[in-house]
Design a protein around this motif. Sequence first.
Motif, PDB file in Angstrom:
ATOM      1  N   LEU A 207      30.930  44.413   7.671  1.00  0.00           N
ATOM      2  CA  LEU A 207      31.316  43.008   7.839  1.00  0.00           C
ATOM      3  C   LEU A 207      30.069  42.146   7.911  1.00  0.00           C
ATOM      4  N   ASP A 208      30.184  40.932   7.404  1.00  0.00           N
ATOM      5  CA  ASP A 208      29.114  39.963   7.570  1.00  0.00           C
ATOM      6  C   ASP A 208      29.679  38.560   7.402  1.00  0.00           C
ATOM      7  N   VAL A 209      29.132  37.623   8.149  1.00  0.00           N
ATOM      8  CA  VAL A 209      29.470  36.212   7.980  1.00  0.00           C
ATOM      9  C   VAL A 209      28.501  35.651   6.958  1.00  0.00           C
ATOM     10  N   VAL A 210      29.002  35.282   5.790  1.00  0.00           N
ATOM     11  CA  VAL A 210      28.125  34.953   4.668  1.00  0.00           C
ATOM     12  C   VAL A 210      27.995  33.457   4.414  1.00  0.00           C
ATOM     13  N   ALA A 211      28.880  32.649   4.957  1.00  0.00           N
ATOM     14  CA  ALA A 211      28.788  31.213   4.690  1.00  0.00           C
ATOM     15  C   ALA A 211      29.325  30.432   5.882  1.00  0.00           C
ATOM     16  N   SER A 238      31.966  18.385  13.719  1.00  0.00           N
ATOM     17  CA  SER A 238      32.285  18.432  12.287  1.00  0.00           C
ATOM     18  C   SER A 238      33.274  19.559  11.991  1.00  0.00           C
ATOM     19  N   ALA A 239      34.017  19.383  10.902  1.00  0.00           N
ATOM     20  CA  ALA A 239      34.919  20.425  10.414  1.00  0.00           C
ATOM     21  C   ALA A 239      34.140  21.349   9.493  1.00  0.00           C
ATOM     22  N   VAL A 240      34.318  22.668   9.661  1.00  0.00           N
ATOM     23  CA  VAL A 240      33.523  23.631   8.908  1.00  0.00           C
ATOM     24  C   VAL A 240      34.429  24.681   8.277  1.00  0.00           C
ATOM     25  N   ARG A 241      33.893  25.328   7.275  1.00  0.00           N
ATOM     26  CA  ARG A 241      34.531  26.472   6.622  1.00  0.00           C
ATOM     27  C   ARG A 241      33.604  27.665   6.796  1.00  0.00           C
ATOM     28  N   MET A 242      34.132  28.756   7.318  1.00  0.00           N
ATOM     29  CA  MET A 242      33.367  29.987   7.544  1.00  0.00           C
ATOM     30  C   MET A 242      33.947  31.081   6.664  1.00  0.00           C
ATOM     31  N   GLU A 243      33.080  31.860   6.043  1.00  0.00           N
ATOM     32  CA  GLU A 243      33.522  32.951   5.184  1.00  0.00           C
ATOM     33  C   GLU A 243      33.017  34.280   5.730  1.00  0.00           C
ATOM     34  N   VAL A 244      33.944  35.220   5.904  1.00  0.00           N
ATOM     35  CA  VAL A 244      33.614  36.559   6.388  1.00  0.00           C
ATOM     36  C   VAL A 244      33.755  37.524   5.218  1.00  0.00           C
ATOM     37  N   LEU A 245      32.711  38.295   4.965  1.00  0.00           N
ATOM     38  CA  LEU A 245      32.685  39.233   3.847  1.00  0.00           C
ATOM     39  C   LEU A 245      33.034  40.630   4.342  1.00  0.00           C
ATOM     40  N   VAL A 246      34.106  41.202   3.787  1.00  0.00           N
ATOM     41  CA  VAL A 246      34.535  42.555   4.120  1.00  0.00           C
ATOM     42  C   VAL A 246      34.154  43.452   2.955  1.00  0.00           C
ATOM     43  N   GLU A 333      35.852  41.732  -0.232  1.00  0.00           N
ATOM     44  CA  GLU A 333      36.830  40.651  -0.104  1.00  0.00           C
ATOM     45  C   GLU A 333      36.273  39.585   0.822  1.00  0.00           C
ATOM     46  N   MET A 334      36.450  38.338   0.448  1.00  0.00           N
ATOM     47  CA  MET A 334      35.969  37.221   1.247  1.00  0.00           C
ATOM     48  C   MET A 334      37.150  36.566   1.951  1.00  0.00           C
ATOM     49  N   VAL A 335      37.066  36.455   3.278  1.00  0.00           N
ATOM     50  CA  VAL A 335      38.139  35.875   4.083  1.00  0.00           C
ATOM     51  C   VAL A 335      37.656  34.537   4.644  1.00  0.00           C
ATOM     52  N   PRO A 336      38.277  33.407   4.254  1.00  0.00           N
ATOM     53  CA  PRO A 336      37.826  32.091   4.713  1.00  0.00           C
ATOM     54  C   PRO A 336      38.570  31.621   5.963  1.00  0.00           C
ATOM     55  N   TYR A 337      37.881  30.850   6.781  1.00  0.00           N
ATOM     56  CA  TYR A 337      38.474  30.214   7.953  1.00  0.00           C
ATOM     57  C   TYR A 337      37.984  28.770   8.011  1.00  0.00           C
ATOM     58  N   ASN A 426      27.397  42.091  -2.841  1.00  0.00           N
ATOM     59  CA  ASN A 426      28.805  42.255  -2.493  1.00  0.00           C
ATOM     60  C   ASN A 426      29.534  40.918  -2.420  1.00  0.00           C
ATOM     61  N   TYR A 427      28.809  39.875  -2.037  1.00  0.00           N
ATOM     62  CA  TYR A 427      29.382  38.531  -2.029  1.00  0.00           C
ATOM     63  C   TYR A 427      29.775  38.134  -3.454  1.00  0.00           C
ATOM     64  N   GLY A 428      28.919  38.449  -4.408  1.00  0.00           N
ATOM     65  CA  GLY A 428      29.231  38.171  -5.809  1.00  0.00           C
ATOM     66  C   GLY A 428      30.470  38.915  -6.272  1.00  0.00           C
ATOM     67  N   ILE A 429      30.622  40.178  -5.834  1.00  0.00           N
ATOM     68  CA  ILE A 429      31.816  40.950  -6.198  1.00  0.00           C
ATOM     69  C   ILE A 429      33.073  40.275  -5.659  1.00  0.00           C
ATOM     70  N   ALA A 430      33.034  39.863  -4.390  1.00  0.00           N
ATOM     71  CA  ALA A 430      34.202  39.222  -3.782  1.00  0.00           C
ATOM     72  C   ALA A 430      34.571  37.935  -4.516  1.00  0.00           C
ATOM     73  N   LEU A 431      33.573  37.139  -4.877  1.00  0.00           N
ATOM     74  CA  LEU A 431      33.837  35.893  -5.589  1.00  0.00           C
ATOM     75  C   LEU A 431      34.350  36.167  -7.003  1.00  0.00           C
ATOM     76  N   TYR A 432      33.818  37.201  -7.643  1.00  0.00           N
ATOM     77  CA  TYR A 432      34.283  37.570  -8.982  1.00  0.00           C
ATOM     78  C   TYR A 432      35.752  37.961  -8.949  1.00  0.00           C
ATOM     79  N   LEU A 433      36.133  38.772  -7.972  1.00  0.00           N
ATOM     80  CA  LEU A 433      37.518  39.219  -7.886  1.00  0.00           C
ATOM     81  C   LEU A 433      38.478  38.082  -7.566  1.00  0.00           C
ATOM     82  N   LYS A 434      37.950  37.001  -6.999  1.00  0.00           N
ATOM     83  CA  LYS A 434      38.786  35.817  -6.751  1.00  0.00           C
ATOM     84  C   LYS A 434      38.870  34.918  -7.976  1.00  0.00           C
TER      85      LYS A 434
END
Length: 593
Positions: A207-211, A238-246, A333-337, A426-434
Amino acid sequence: STVNYCSGCHAPALLLSNESEHEVATAGDDLVAKSNIGCNACHAVKRINNTIGNGDYVLQRPRSYEHMSSDVEWYRRLFAFKLHVDPDPHKEFFLKPFMTRQNSEFCSSCHKLNSAIRQTQHLSIGGMNNYDSWQKSAFAGERIDAFKHVREHDCADCHMPRMRMDDPAAKRGTVHDHSFKYNILSQAGDDADDPIVQKYKINPIQLDVVAFQNLSKDGAPAPVNYFDEVKVNITPGSAVRMEVLVQSTEVGHDFPGRYSESMETWLEISVRDQQDRMVFQSGAIDDFNRIDEKAHRWGTVYRDRKGNIVTWPHGFSASDISYNHRIQPLTSEMVPYEFKIPENCGSELYISAQIKQRRRQTNEAELLTLKGTIATAVNGMHSGQYVDTHKIIAETEVKVSLPEQRRLNRQDDIPNSGDRYDIWFNYGIALYLKGEWDEAERAFLQAAKLRSTDVHLWLNLARTALDKNDFESMEIYLEKSQSIDPDLNKITYYRALMAEKQGDLDSAVTLLRDIRKDFYADRVFLLKLAEIQMKRNYYKRAGKWYKKILEFAPDDLDAHRGLREVYKNTGNDEGYQNEDKLVRALEKALLHE
């Protein structure tokens, strides 16, 4: 019979003792049935008929069976004496070559299931299948569409690693561990640095928090950033978007595997401020042992005809699949919050992410009476119900400095984290699959800044450019791949895909033929070769490759669909009718259509 069908995998002793003809209602009361899985369950197997599963194997009783299982003590002693004096016959019978040379195919017999229509009252629904996801992945050998290279693994590599043991059967002082657990890191223990067990040390999910992105007024997130590199420009309030990379880095099959319908697997996130106040939370378990309904989950949810969740392993009695989501091997897989940072949160935020897993709770009425107790019970019994707590599959922690707009002390504070190159990759893989091609390309290029010698990185860039129809960039990426590994067959494959997309089908087929000898067990490659032949109206040649797939994957739905089209276009009515029946049955079993 139904008892034979179930006991083949769950109680093979019933088969060996010829006591498997009981009625279903009484079979479970038999002491032999309660013996569960013993040595003979695997080692008395004579032959695996195919890789369709459902316990389709031939079990052979050894000639010495009556002696080794006799109620007469001196019979058993005589058998033990003969075994020590001359162990070769015993070894030859109980350790067939295919158990080691075709280990995963051997395991597929009981670790792959499609509910048989006769046993489930004309209902056929997709069940457990750990074999096919492994066979399609690079863990089973070189795969043409794999995002990365990995050392080949079979089932035993992870589930039966060699352990040092003082045993008469030990080979060079080691034997295969037969606990069949997958948490190899904890098994290795003090022997973790031993060269024999070193290759079995795995960290299957990372796991990693990537964004951490500031949302604009219209709610659109900022461009992709892995915030070790880019300042995130966030402020309190501020309102933020966080992305967790699995990242599924070393799981040899889909995650979660096994009986995912009877398990709950989810991601728990918590963000706390400098005063340890909760800023945002998702996936928490409440006081009544219920998981947050909005939690990101993996696995399968089966429902019966009344809409109730079915927790029986394999989904028996289910009539519908309401949810089915897993992570494929060697993908991410990238999970956004999205949430709002309070004005008074201080200068630092602390982010914790954990993937948790537990048995699916079956009786909510009982759970409501166990508040505070069930959460601490481990393998306990409450009101006759088996209960166990959740386990943590993977976790990470990140500390963010708001004034500095970056992480703090990343390597010291984050357990189980990969290096920056792996995370960008791995971040690139998650974005590609999306399907986010531009963002995936940017992530892969960021990885290239850190390490430019990985040929698979440039191939991933090439496939991203292909999906964008950017053939000029694709050619550049393929040339870079060629300079790193001139003999890599995958480069030829992507050149064939580019030729196909540009309409040059003859060149595409020629390129694929040149490398086909290395991919005779690769479904993706053979399907592509057959697909192009179909486009060229070379139906018999396409049929050849569909049949090639069915030699090692007799229940491959895409191959049967393709072969049905071949017969339709060649006027083979009998072949078409047969394949149409198979396709309909497989669609019902695998897709529940």
